[in-house]
Design a protein around this motif. Structure first.
Motif, PDB file in Angstrom:
ATOM      1  N   ALA A  95       0.868  -1.177   0.000  1.00 30.82           N
ATOM      2  CA  ALA A  95       0.000   0.000   0.000  1.00 30.82           C
ATOM      3  C   ALA A  95       0.903   1.225   0.000  1.00 30.82           C
ATOM      4  O   ALA A  95       1.623   1.478   0.971  1.00 30.82           O
ATOM      5  CB  ALA A  95      -0.917  -0.005   1.216  1.00 30.82           C
ATOM      6  N   LEU A 151      -6.483   3.415  -4.502  1.00 32.05           N
ATOM      7  CA  LEU A 151      -6.749   2.392  -3.491  1.00 32.05           C
ATOM      8  C   LEU A 151      -7.743   2.839  -2.433  1.00 32.05           C
ATOM      9  O   LEU A 151      -8.526   2.034  -1.934  1.00 32.05           O
ATOM     10  CB  LEU A 151      -5.442   1.962  -2.824  1.00 32.05           C
ATOM     11  N   GLY A 161      -8.846   0.664   0.655  1.00 37.99           N
ATOM     12  CA  GLY A 161      -8.212  -0.629   0.487  1.00 37.99           C
ATOM     13  C   GLY A 161      -9.105  -1.807   0.205  1.00 37.99           C
ATOM     14  O   GLY A 161      -8.699  -2.955   0.438  1.00 37.99           O
ATOM     15  N   THR A 194      -7.419  -4.341  -1.978  1.00 40.95           N
ATOM     16  CA  THR A 194      -6.418  -5.104  -1.236  1.00 40.95           C
ATOM     17  C   THR A 194      -7.067  -6.224  -0.445  1.00 40.95           C
ATOM     18  O   THR A 194      -6.590  -7.366  -0.437  1.00 40.95           O
ATOM     19  CB  THR A 194      -5.638  -4.179  -0.282  1.00 40.95           C
ATOM     20  N   GLY A 238      -1.368  -1.268  -4.146  1.00 40.62           N
ATOM     21  CA  GLY A 238      -2.323  -0.170  -4.237  1.00 40.62           C
ATOM     22  C   GLY A 238      -1.629   1.149  -4.014  1.00 40.62           C
ATOM     23  O   GLY A 238      -0.658   1.244  -3.243  1.00 40.62           O
ATOM     24  N   LEU A 291      -5.237   5.394   3.420  1.00 41.37           N
ATOM     25  CA  LEU A 291      -4.434   4.173   3.475  1.00 41.37           C
ATOM     26  C   LEU A 291      -4.246   3.700   4.906  1.00 41.37           C
ATOM     27  O   LEU A 291      -4.225   2.497   5.173  1.00 41.37           O
ATOM     28  CB  LEU A 291      -3.070   4.409   2.821  1.00 41.37           C
ATOM     29  N   GLY A 335       4.042  -3.135   3.432  1.00 40.43           N
ATOM     30  CA  GLY A 335       2.613  -3.425   3.477  1.00 40.43           C
ATOM     31  C   GLY A 335       2.297  -4.610   4.353  1.00 40.43           C
ATOM     32  O   GLY A 335       2.436  -4.552   5.570  1.00 40.43           O
TER      33      GLY A 335
END
Length: 342
Positions: free
Chosen positions: A7, A235, A238, A241, A253, A261, A333
């Protein structure tokens, strides 16, 4: 099985990725001419703010799509040959000095992405059911000046060149299979799926246009295999994700808003339970389908290798669902371990 997820706080117009490095893109960009994203577009291109101040909707619409076009160029660069891009976008309606009108975002994005060389595939209408009785607006109960309300969004689907080819008999492909009855539902061009209240605070929700998990999870399951990398250049909080984690794919992302995030951490904490529940729901639904199929006198023709039920086609025999077991936070991440769901 282990997957990795990055991320990145950054600008989608300059993706920090190598050429041809992702197999699938699933994203929902800011929608041009929807007021909640006016300030974001104007910050990136001041002429957009000037056009809106002047009530010049056509110019604002075009300039907003110019901003997105720089992202589409990057998306095309990083998408592997044969890779798929899925863009969820809604059209906009707005009243400016020249009156009320619709701004066809889906058509403009289709034109822009095909100009970059991607091939448009049949798209999906995502219809968001509503309990509202106000199915039209404009002039009450009398003609001729009412107009329909927008209750759907578009999921645009593109491919980078010709179809992908994978090694014959690849485990990662056949374990990634979906059930025959899921195929029939998922590959319909009309999805009736409710929206989803995001589990984030109100301030962040106002800045996010997140779609429900079912949308990216279906798309990831339909258009990628295990071992692929899924990209979301917008993103947000998320959801893509999470879908990649649940489906057992890698992901990356990018978003300019670090606060959005940061909200992903809390959502990841709950992804294990969510992935187990979704996997069991899919398995239970298939067992119910088998029961109904047999009641109709139609015996599925093959036995699943990892489960105690039959499947309808040879391609489904090696299907195997996984759930998130552990999530480890890393500098980039998340590292996620997965276990088979029995």
């Amino acid at each position: 099985m282990e997957t990795r997820h990055r991320a990145i706080t950054g600008d989608a117009r300059e993706l920090p990725l190598a050429d041809d490095s992702v197999e699938l893109v699933v994203t929902s960009p800011p929608y041009p001419m929807i007021e909640m994203w006016d300030d974001i577009f104007a910050a990136l291109e001041p002429a957009i703010g000037d056009a809106l101040e002047a009530d010049d909707g056509d110019r604002a619409f075009s300039l907003m799509h110019d901003v997105l076009d720089t992202v589409w160029a990057e998306l095309t660069r990083v998408l592997a040959p044969g890779g798929i891009a899925c863009i969820n976008v809604g059209d906009a309606t707005r009243s400016l000095a020249d009156g009320f009108r619709q701004y066809p975002n889906h058509a403009e994005i289709t034109n822009r992405l095909t100009d970059h060389g991607l091939r448009a595939l049949p798209d999906i209408l995502w219809r968001k059911p509503t309990n509202s009785g106000a199915k039209f607006m404009g002039s009450g109960m009398v003609p001729p000046n009412a107009y329909p309300t927008l209750e759907h969004e578009h999921i645009l689907v593109f491919r980078n060149g010709r179809r992908r080819t994978l090694e014959p008999g690849a485990d990662r492909r056949y374990e990634s299979a979906y059930f025959w009855e899921e195929r029939n539902e998922w590959f319909s061009d009309l999805w009736d799926l409710p929206g989803e209240t995001q589990d984030i605070d109100d301030g962040l929700r106002d800045r996010s246009g997140a779609f429900p998990l079912a949308i990216p999870h279906r798309l990831v399951s339909m258009f990628s295999v295990r071992g692929d990398t899924v990209l979301d250049p917008f993103l947000g909080t998320g959801t893509t994700t999470l879908a990649a984690m649940v489906a057992g794919r890698d992901s990356v992302g990018v978003d300019r808003d670090a606060d959005l995030l940061a909200a992903l951490d809390d959502r990841v904490d709950r992804v294990g339970d969510r992935s187990r529940r979704l996997a069991r729901e899919r398995l239970d639904a298939h067992r119910e389908w088998v029961t109904q199929r047999r009641a109709e006198g139609k015996e599925p023709g093959y036995e699943a290798e990892y489960y105690d039920f039959p499947v309808n086609t040879k391609q489904e025999r090696r299907i195997r669902l996984y759930a998130v077991d552990e999530v480890e936070r890393t500098d980039e991440g998340y590292r996620v371990s997965h276990v088979p769901v029995e």
